[in-house]
Structure formats: structure tokens, C-alpha cells
Design a protein around this motif. Sequence first.
Motif, short mmCIF file in Angstrom:
data_model
loop_
_atom_site.label_atom_id
_atom_site.label_comp_id
_atom_site.label_asym_id
_atom_site.label_seq_id
_atom_site.Cartn_x
_atom_site.Cartn_y
_atom_site.Cartn_z
N UNK A 1 71.06 -6.23 -2.57
CA UNK A 1 70.32 -7.34 -1.98
C UNK A 1 71.00 -7.95 -0.77
N UNK A 2 71.79 -7.14 -0.06
CA UNK A 2 72.50 -7.67 1.11
C UNK A 2 71.52 -8.08 2.19
N UNK A 3 71.72 -9.27 2.72
CA UNK A 3 70.87 -9.80 3.77
C UNK A 3 71.72 -10.64 4.72
N UNK A 4 71.20 -10.86 5.91
CA UNK A 4 71.79 -11.80 6.83
C UNK A 4 73.26 -11.58 7.10
N UNK B 1 70.48 -4.75 14.11
CA UNK B 1 69.17 -5.38 13.99
C UNK B 1 69.25 -6.68 13.19
N UNK B 2 70.05 -6.64 12.12
CA UNK B 2 70.19 -7.85 11.30
C UNK B 2 70.92 -8.94 12.08
N UNK B 3 71.92 -8.54 12.87
CA UNK B 3 72.66 -9.51 13.68
C UNK B 3 71.74 -10.15 14.71
N UNK B 4 70.82 -9.37 15.27
CA UNK B 4 69.85 -9.95 16.21
C UNK B 4 68.98 -11.00 15.52
N UNK B 5 68.57 -10.70 14.28
CA UNK B 5 67.77 -11.66 13.53
C UNK B 5 68.54 -12.95 13.29
N UNK B 6 69.84 -12.83 13.16
CA UNK B 6 70.69 -14.00 12.92
C UNK B 6 71.18 -14.64 14.22
N UNK B 7 70.70 -14.15 15.37
CA UNK B 7 71.16 -14.64 16.68
C UNK B 7 72.67 -14.50 16.85
N UNK B 8 73.23 -13.45 16.23
CA UNK B 8 74.66 -13.17 16.34
C UNK B 8 74.83 -12.03 17.35
N UNK B 9 74.74 -12.38 18.64
CA UNK B 9 74.78 -11.36 19.68
C UNK B 9 76.12 -10.65 19.76
N UNK B 10 77.20 -11.36 19.50
CA UNK B 10 78.52 -10.75 19.58
C UNK B 10 78.65 -9.60 18.59
N UNK C 1 78.43 -3.74 17.18
CA UNK C 1 77.94 -2.68 16.30
C UNK C 1 77.22 -1.58 17.08
N UNK C 2 76.39 -1.95 18.05
CA UNK C 2 75.68 -0.90 18.79
C UNK C 2 76.66 -0.09 19.64
N UNK C 3 77.65 -0.72 20.19
CA UNK C 3 78.60 0.03 21.01
C UNK C 3 79.50 0.91 20.15
N UNK C 4 79.78 0.49 18.90
CA UNK C 4 80.50 1.36 17.98
C UNK C 4 79.66 2.59 17.65
N UNK C 5 78.35 2.38 17.47
CA UNK C 5 77.47 3.51 17.21
C UNK C 5 77.35 4.44 18.39
N UNK C 6 77.26 3.89 19.59
CA UNK C 6 77.14 4.72 20.79
C UNK C 6 78.40 5.55 21.05
N UNK C 7 79.55 5.03 20.64
CA UNK C 7 80.79 5.80 20.82
C UNK C 7 80.78 7.08 19.98
N UNK C 8 80.06 7.05 18.88
CA UNK C 8 80.01 8.22 18.00
C UNK C 8 78.82 9.12 18.28
N UNK D 1 69.39 -4.81 22.03
CA UNK D 1 70.53 -5.73 21.96
C UNK D 1 70.95 -6.16 23.36
N UNK D 2 71.04 -5.20 24.29
CA UNK D 2 71.42 -5.54 25.66
C UNK D 2 70.38 -6.46 26.30
N UNK D 3 69.12 -6.25 25.96
CA UNK D 3 68.08 -7.11 26.52
C UNK D 3 68.24 -8.54 26.01
N UNK D 4 68.54 -8.69 24.72
CA UNK D 4 68.74 -10.03 24.16
C UNK D 4 69.94 -10.72 24.80
N UNK D 5 70.92 -9.93 25.22
CA UNK D 5 72.12 -10.49 25.84
C UNK D 5 71.96 -10.64 27.35
#
Length: 329
Positions: free
Chosen positions: A190-193, A242-251, A256-263, A277-281
Motif C-alpha cells: 500500500x505504498x503511496x505518496x 510520477x508519484x513525486x510529481x503528484x506530491x510536487x516534489x520536483x527535486x 529519479x528520472x535522471x537515474x533512470x536515464x543513466x541506465x 518532469x522537465x516540463x514541470x521544472x
Amino acid sequence: MSMNRAGILEPSYRLFARLAMHCLGESGARIRKKLPVRELSRYTLRDDLDEAHERLFQVEEVEAVDTIEHIEIRMFGAFRAERDGFPITDKMWRRKKAATLAERLALSMDALVDRETLAMELWPHAEFNRARNNLYSTISRLRSALGPTPDGKSCVLIQNECIGLNGDYVKTDVRLFEQMTREILGNRGGARGPHLVELCLKVEQLYAGSLYIPNGCNPTYFVRMRRIMQSKFIDSMIRGANEALEENDLQSAIWLVEAGLRQETAREDMVRCAMRVYNAAGRRRDIIDLYSGHVHHLKEQIAGVPEPETRRLYERLVEGRLKRMAVVR
């Protein structure tokens, strides 16, 4: 067994026990199997080392160790093994096959692996009987390198024709990774937020690189597991962002997205998530660079083009914004 085990382990009786087991031959070998791993070298004469049936239990080649509290095996990025916080050195492995066997068993912590599978994977070009004998020796080295548990048991479990690691004492980064990604992706807990975002950040920290693939063995299983682990990692980074965006946690979302892109830069869902994410930032330049690089990669590698969903998102985020700016002017 005619001799009492406690009596055999008495230092004052050790010499007589060693001589007696040597004279008993195969019967003595069966008695020797009942002894703690760390004591075996004290009950084996040098002549016994030439007998084929003794090789599985021969430990003089590997440095003896005291009982252990826990073993930690890490396989992301590189192979590392520690006993009670101290690295198990190359000297203790002697041959790399012991480390390869440790990794293979660590990747199957919740299930034992049969000897035939291990022999074929670790010595793919050897005749089967020779590969099986090599496996016996490697198991012996591994048992000695890992050491006995506080209750005198081995960290290497052997049941009939199957082998595994004792999960009560052996901890692995892969097992922890599986537990966390199961909660993130299966959502059983039940992990959320913020809790879900925190789990994803822990996965990013744990995943130090692609799963290590050893040399000198059949890599098929290791390659398959590497792909599975990488896919779960990317899925977790997307879910967390995506969850961080919902929480307005842009940092956290950017991290997380840049960690994914590195792989992985070729997965369309990873690219789309990063663009959002970049658009929101407000990082329009990063969206353009990411999409342009993605288009170039697809063209060069597979002569392909971005998926329609990816192209539409890019047009909406970048080209649509340019049109709005032109109207305002």
C-alpha cells in the motif's frame, strides 16, 4: 558412529582421532563429515588429500575462519562479499569459481539449485564428470570462505542434489532490491505518496550499476537476470518520479528520472516520464535535448522513430508552447 563427537573435538584426543579416522578410510571420511567446517583441517592427514572422495571436504587450500554473524554479498556494479563487515579477499576465494558460485546461488536465494545445472553453467565446455568434480571442490572452498554459522552449521546448504545459501546468515543486495521493487511495483504494502518516493530513492541508492556478470562460465542466466533487474529498476524510477510529481516534489522527481536515464535511454516510457518532469521544472531546453538525442539513437540503432505517444507529448510540451508564445507576441 562409534566415536563420540564431543570427545573427538577434545584437543587432547585430537591426535588419536586423526590417526583413527585415517586408518578407517571411507568410514573415517563419513565421521569427518560430521565435524564443524573450521575443524576439518585438524582431522585430515596429508595422505588423505590424494583420495578423490576427500576433495569435497578438504579445506587446507582455503584460510580457516571463526564463526560468523552475517555474510553480505553485493552484485550490482561489481561483485563484493563481506563477512561481518570485512571484505572476503581474493586469497580466501583462491579461484574465481568460488565467487561465481556464490553469486549464482545468491541470485537464487529463495530456491536451491541442482548440481547438474551448476556444473553445466560454471564449466560449460568441460566433460560432465569433470565439471561435477570441479563443483565439489568449489563448494568446499566456498563453505570455508564463508565460514560456519554461530550454531555450527554451514552457510552453504546442501539437500540431496541441490545447493543454496543459508538466508538466515547471508544477505544480498539483489534480495533487498527484489523486496523493495515488489512493494513499489506490486503495491502490496500500500505504498503511496512520500513513502513510495522514499522507497524509490532507496532503490536508486542500492542499484550501483548493472548486475555483475562473471567471466569463464555460461553467462545466459546472469544476462537474463541483469535484464530483469534493469527493467525493474527503470519501472521503479518511472513510478517514483510520477508519484513525486503528484506530491510536487520536483527535486526527487528529477533525481529519479535522471537515474533512470543513466541506465536506459531507449525506453519510450522513460523518455516520456523525463519530459513531463522537465516540463514541470520549466526545463524546456532539456526536453529538446532529450528528445533530439532519443530520435538520433533510434535512427542510428534500429532505423526507427519515436512512438506516436512520445512524439505527441513532445509536440504538446515544446511546439505547442512555441505557438502560444508566438500568439502572445
